[in-house]
Design a protein around this motif. Structure first.
Motif, PDB file in Angstrom:
ATOM      1  N   PRO A  33      -4.290  -2.507   5.079  1.00 28.27           N
ATOM      2  CA  PRO A  33      -3.498  -2.025   6.205  1.00 28.27           C
ATOM      3  C   PRO A  33      -2.519  -0.938   5.769  1.00 28.27           C
ATOM      4  N   PHE A  42     -20.588  22.126   3.047  1.00 21.94           N
ATOM      5  CA  PHE A  42     -21.065  21.284   4.152  1.00 21.94           C
ATOM      6  C   PHE A  42     -21.160  22.050   5.461  1.00 21.94           C
ATOM      7  N   THR A  69     -25.168  15.088   3.246  1.00 19.69           N
ATOM      8  CA  THR A  69     -23.859  15.727   3.358  1.00 19.69           C
ATOM      9  C   THR A  69     -22.717  14.701   3.308  1.00 19.69           C
ATOM     10  N   TRP A  86       2.419   1.721  -3.389  1.00 19.51           N
ATOM     11  CA  TRP A  86       1.391   2.130  -4.368  1.00 19.51           C
ATOM     12  C   TRP A  86       1.047   3.608  -4.200  1.00 19.51           C
ATOM     13  N   GLN A  87       0.860   4.023  -2.929  1.00 21.25           N
ATOM     14  CA  GLN A  87       0.531   5.422  -2.680  1.00 21.25           C
ATOM     15  C   GLN A  87       1.661   6.340  -3.133  1.00 21.25           C
ATOM     16  N   ASN A 119      -9.650  25.357  -8.958  1.00 19.85           N
ATOM     17  CA  ASN A 119      -9.102  24.019  -8.749  1.00 19.85           C
ATOM     18  C   ASN A 119      -8.625  23.412 -10.068  1.00 19.85           C
ATOM     19  N   ILE A 130     -13.982  24.643  -0.449  1.00 17.79           N
ATOM     20  CA  ILE A 130     -15.205  24.129  -1.071  1.00 17.79           C
ATOM     21  C   ILE A 130     -16.033  23.382  -0.029  1.00 17.79           C
ATOM     22  N   GLU A 131     -15.351  22.550   0.773  1.00 18.61           N
ATOM     23  CA  GLU A 131     -16.077  21.794   1.802  1.00 18.61           C
ATOM     24  C   GLU A 131     -16.728  22.725   2.819  1.00 18.61           C
ATOM     25  N   ARG A 166     -16.896  13.488  -3.233  1.00 18.63           N
ATOM     26  CA  ARG A 166     -15.759  14.399  -3.418  1.00 18.63           C
ATOM     27  C   ARG A 166     -14.446  13.682  -3.128  1.00 18.63           C
ATOM     28  N   GLY A 207      -9.815  22.665  -1.679  1.00 22.36           N
ATOM     29  CA  GLY A 207     -10.707  21.580  -1.261  1.00 22.36           C
ATOM     30  C   GLY A 207     -11.385  21.903   0.062  1.00 22.36           C
ATOM     31  N   LYS A 251     -19.723  14.310   0.539  1.00 23.47           N
ATOM     32  CA  LYS A 251     -18.320  14.284   0.960  1.00 23.47           C
ATOM     33  C   LYS A 251     -17.619  13.064   0.393  1.00 23.47           C
ATOM     34  N   ASN A 291       0.824  -1.214   0.000  1.00 18.44           N
ATOM     35  CA  ASN A 291       0.000   0.000   0.000  1.00 18.44           C
ATOM     36  C   ASN A 291       0.855   1.260   0.000  1.00 18.44           C
ATOM     37  N   GLU A 292       1.908   1.228   0.812  1.00 12.62           N
ATOM     38  CA  GLU A 292       2.811   2.380   0.909  1.00 12.62           C
ATOM     39  C   GLU A 292       3.454   2.647  -0.455  1.00 12.62           C
TER      40      GLU A 292
END
Lengths: 177, 618
Positions: free
Chosen positions: B418, A177, B315, A64-65, A124, A172-173, B322, A169, B319, A61-62
């Motif tokens: 994980p 929201f 909401t 890939w990220q 954006n 916008i949130e 997004r 971001g 989120k 995962n690391e």
């Protein structure tokens, strides 16, 4: 079962050590590796097997990220070359870049103050375009010219732009929201 | 080099021997147990043929009096000892649950509240364990054997404390937890496998007490969660509560006793259910003081009363979209899960947002348990090579407290699990030997707005000047979405390493025990990592020294050079062997013997820098 933790991320995904990257191949390799190492594969295994699979799957995962994000990938390539991008220490940015940053910030603040989501979305996509251009430069600097000092500066610039992206971001949130 | 080689003697099950495993949906209102038998998945019924077990436990002076339907039947007569919706209290303190109308007497405890019952003080973990035990007994009676394990579902939006509490409840019930599985993900498995679905799917899961939304990408046997969001204190119960308040208002009543509160909440739930298929219903009850209530309640009134609750679910949906970097138009299908999605105005709101009719072809009450059973079957090792892969995410960011009551995020929300992330910190006072570490979960910037998961102190840092110590704090989130944190001091030869499982209301002795336990385990897998790191560090030091000697070799005399060369050779030798400590000690030695050389190089560099400049230029 063996997992070679000493491999670098590119080796792990069997990809050439280059900034230019085939995303489809990356994702296909990612899924193949997780299919092999994910903890779900070892849920009924021994303690040792489960621990190894947790570590291996975490590592996948690391990797890939790191590889799928252009900035992280560039930073990682530079680290493989022994080049520190000095993102925390080197704050000497070109004047025109800093001026541009200030203008961006003003635009974001205006968009936020006027609660204009459309304007923020527009900013954006403009920002993403600029980042895309800088990423193309990075490919040239890293894969062709091997000008690591220039690449390190590009990474520092992208780091600034990522922060702007995050700010847009958040703005916008906060309006939505 | 750091090649981990582990070979295990045959741990796998004997071929063709089916291992009994179940999926359990531990719901706020109802719980279910399901399993895969000869290729088909089904919920297991009780002796009277009912699959839903009301998540209700009735306690008497002698202990657990009844669980499920029987307990539910007792709730009007004995509300204070009949625990319903206990899931809302899992991993929660009194301040978290707000002004929810309940007939219970709570006990404030650090971390998680407890409840007064006739059988004594019970924690939500114990109450949940009583529900789980009932389902375990049902499964073992029905399958005719002991279970090898269970997959327990949790709301995707559950934080670490709530997950840990659920796992503890399962352990307390004598279950081997194969995995904690997010409810929307379980639903996606059941739906996706049943329908051969491919593409982007949204799971909208409105249960009795929790709301979850997940965005998944389904491609050939891979279920990949892209983003998840929700509200762990919003569900069908809140709709009942609104009706309950409305009835009080209509009848001109204020505070009711426990019995009447429970009675009216029950009538409210019945009215809500009636309005799924009817336009109007009656709410009728006789209170303990003899007062009779009989009011008409229409769909229009209900929808008006609860419109804000429906809005509140939208909401998190936006989120999640997004975070997944998609829009509603990119979604191939929306799957509705949870009994509360039967309410027509909830369906309507979802349909309007996505511009498509939501998918409801699976029973919204059962789909989570069915998906959990399918996953349990795979995890127990009953499937062959062609099983599926599940990639889930962590719902809330994890971080550490930094100066000024701010939270520094270490693992961002929606990271695939994980996962592990390390962060380095340093001391800010000379000779500082301890450092407080505060682990938080949430999206907000300030410490007070996030959930505190754990506080611990890293002791035994070797005294150094401020800023010299390097403390690396590592967050590891496992496939259950559970966090463990370890911290160690990097710059010295001495390593202080601890691991803490953050949890609710841990006593000091518990933490002490956990620390000792984790040290034992940590040592096993750290040996390999320690060795790899020692080699990397030594290599960079070795190269730096060789470079410096090549450039400025004239700054050392022959005697000094001989000492440095000897230590260099020794370090290379140690790096080829497998003793991390020996590598570190030798690297330290190299640092020592090159200290004078380094100082001379510094002087030389300064002189070079000054050469040609007049004082006035500087």
């Amino acid at each position: 079962m063996t997992f070679d933790f000493a491999q670098n991320h590119f080796e792990l995904f069997q990809l050439p050590i280059l900034f230019a990257l085939d995303n489809k191949q990356l994702d296909a390799q990612y899924r193949a590796l997780q299919a092999e190492w994910h903890p779900d594969r070892f849920a009924s295994g021994s303690d040792a097997e489960r621990r190894l699979s947790l570590q291996a799957s975490t590592q996948v995962n690391e990797a890939w990220q790191t590889l799928r994000s252009p900035v992280a990938r560039a930073r990682y390539l530079l680290a493989l070359q022994g080049v520190d991008t000095q993102e925390e220490t080197n704050t000497a940015m070109p004047m025109d870049f800093l001026m541009n940053q200030m203008i961006w910030r003003e635009h974001i603040a205006e968009g936020k103050a006027s609660q204009n989501v459309e304007r923020l979305e527009e900013l954006n996509s403009e920002l993403r375009e600029e980042m895309g251009a800088l990423e193309s430069e990075l490919a040239q600097q890293l894969d062709v010219a091997q000008d690591f000092a220039a690449a390190a500066l590009s990474v520092r610039k992208l780091r600034f732009m990522e922060k702007l992206d995050q700010e847009i971001g958040d703005a916008i949130e906060s309006v939505l929201f | 080099m750091a090649l981990l080689q582990i070979s295990e003697p045959g741990m796998s099950a004997a071929p063709h021997q089916h291992r009994l495993a179940v999926g359990i949906d531990l719901g706020t209102t109802n719980s279910l147990v399901a399993t895969v038998r000869s290729g088909s998945t089904a919920c297991l019924p009780d002796s009277e043929g009912r699959t839903l077990l009301p998540s209700v436990v009735h306690y008497s002076a002698s202990g657990v009096d009844a669980v499920g339907h029987k307990a539910q039947a007792r709730q009007n007569a004995d509300p204070a000892n009949t625990i319903v919706s206990v899931k809302r209290f899992m991993g929660r303190g009194l301040k978290d649950i707000g002004d929810l109308a309940t007939p219970y007497r709570f006990v404030e405890e650090p971390g998680m509240l407890k409840l007064h019952t006739a059988a004594g003080i019970k924690s939500p973990v114990e109450v949940s364990a009583d529900i789980l035990r009932t389902l375990k007994d049902r499964a073992e009676a029905s399958l005719g054997g002991e279970l090898v394990g269970a997959v327990i579902t949790v709301p995707a939006y559950f934080d670490d404390a709530q997950r840990q509490a659920t796992k503890d409840a399962a352990k307390l019930a004598g279950l081997n937890v194969l995995r904690l599985l997010n409810e929307p993900t379980a639903a996606a498995i059941a739906y996706g496998l049943d329908n051969g679905a491919e593409g982007t799917y949204v799971i909208y899961d409105l249960g009795g007490g929790t709301f979850d939304v997940s965005v998944l990408e389904l491609t050939r046997g891979v279920f990949e969660v892209k983003a998840t969001s929700g509200d762990s204190q919003l569900g069908g119960d809140d709709f009942d509560h609104r009706i309950h308040c409305w009835v009080l208002e209509q009848a001109g009543l204020s505070q009711l006793n426990a019995h009447d509160t429970r009675l009216l909440l029950t009538r409210a739930r019945e009215a809500k259910e009636a309005l799924t298929d009817h336009d109007v219903t009656h709410i009728a009850a006789t209170l303990s003081d003899g007062q009779a209530i009989d009011v008409e309640f229409t769909v229009a009134q209900f929808q008006q009363l609860t419109a804000h609750l429906v809005q509140k679910t939208l909401t998190p949906v936006k989120k999640a979209l997004r975070d997944a970097k998609i829009t509603a138009a990119d979604v191939n299908g929306v799957v509705l899960v949870g009994g509360a999605t039967r309410m027509p105005h909830v369906r309507q709101a979802v349909e309007t947002l996505f511009g498509q009719t939501p998918l409801t072809n699976l029973d919204p009450d059962k789909v989570v348990a069915l998906g959990a059973a399918m996953q349990a079957d795979v995890l127990a090792g009953n499937k062959g090579e062609d099983d599926w892969l599940l990639l889930d995410v962590i719902p809330l960011s994890l971080g550490l407290e930094t100066m000024g009551d701010l939270v520094e995020k270490v693992i961002p929300r929606n990271s695939t699990i994980p996962t592990a992330r390390a962060q380095e910190f340093t001391t800010f006072k000379d000779g500082q030997t301890a450092m407080a570490i505060h682990v938080l979960q949430g999206e907000r910037e300030m410490v007070r707005d996030c959930r505190s998961l754990a506080r611990f102190e890293l002791r035994g840092i070797p005294p150094m000047v401020a800023g010299a110590a390097r403390i690396r704090v590592t967050f590891q989130v496992d496939a259950d979405g559970l966090l463990s944190v370890s911290a160690r001091e990097m710059s010295s030869g001495i390593e202080a390493s601890i691991a803490v499982k953050p949890s609710y209301g841990l006593g000091d002795d518990e933490i002490g025990r956990m620390l000792i336990d984790s040290m034992k385990h940590a040592n096993d897998d750290m040996t390999q990592r320690k060795l790899a790191e020692a080699r990397v560090d030594a290599l960079s030091l070795l190269q730096a020294t060789q470079n410096a000697l090549a450039l400025d070799g004239d700054l050392v005399d022959a005697e000094e050079r001989a000492v440095i060369d000897a230590v260099l050779a020794n370090l290379q030798q140690k790096m080829a062997a497998d003793d991390a400590d020996a590598i570190r000690i030798t690297a330290e030695k190299l640092n020592e013997v090159t200290a004078t050389f380094a100082a001379r190089r510094m002087d030389a560099a300064v002189k070079r820098g000054l050469a040609g400049h007049k004082i006035g230029d500087l």
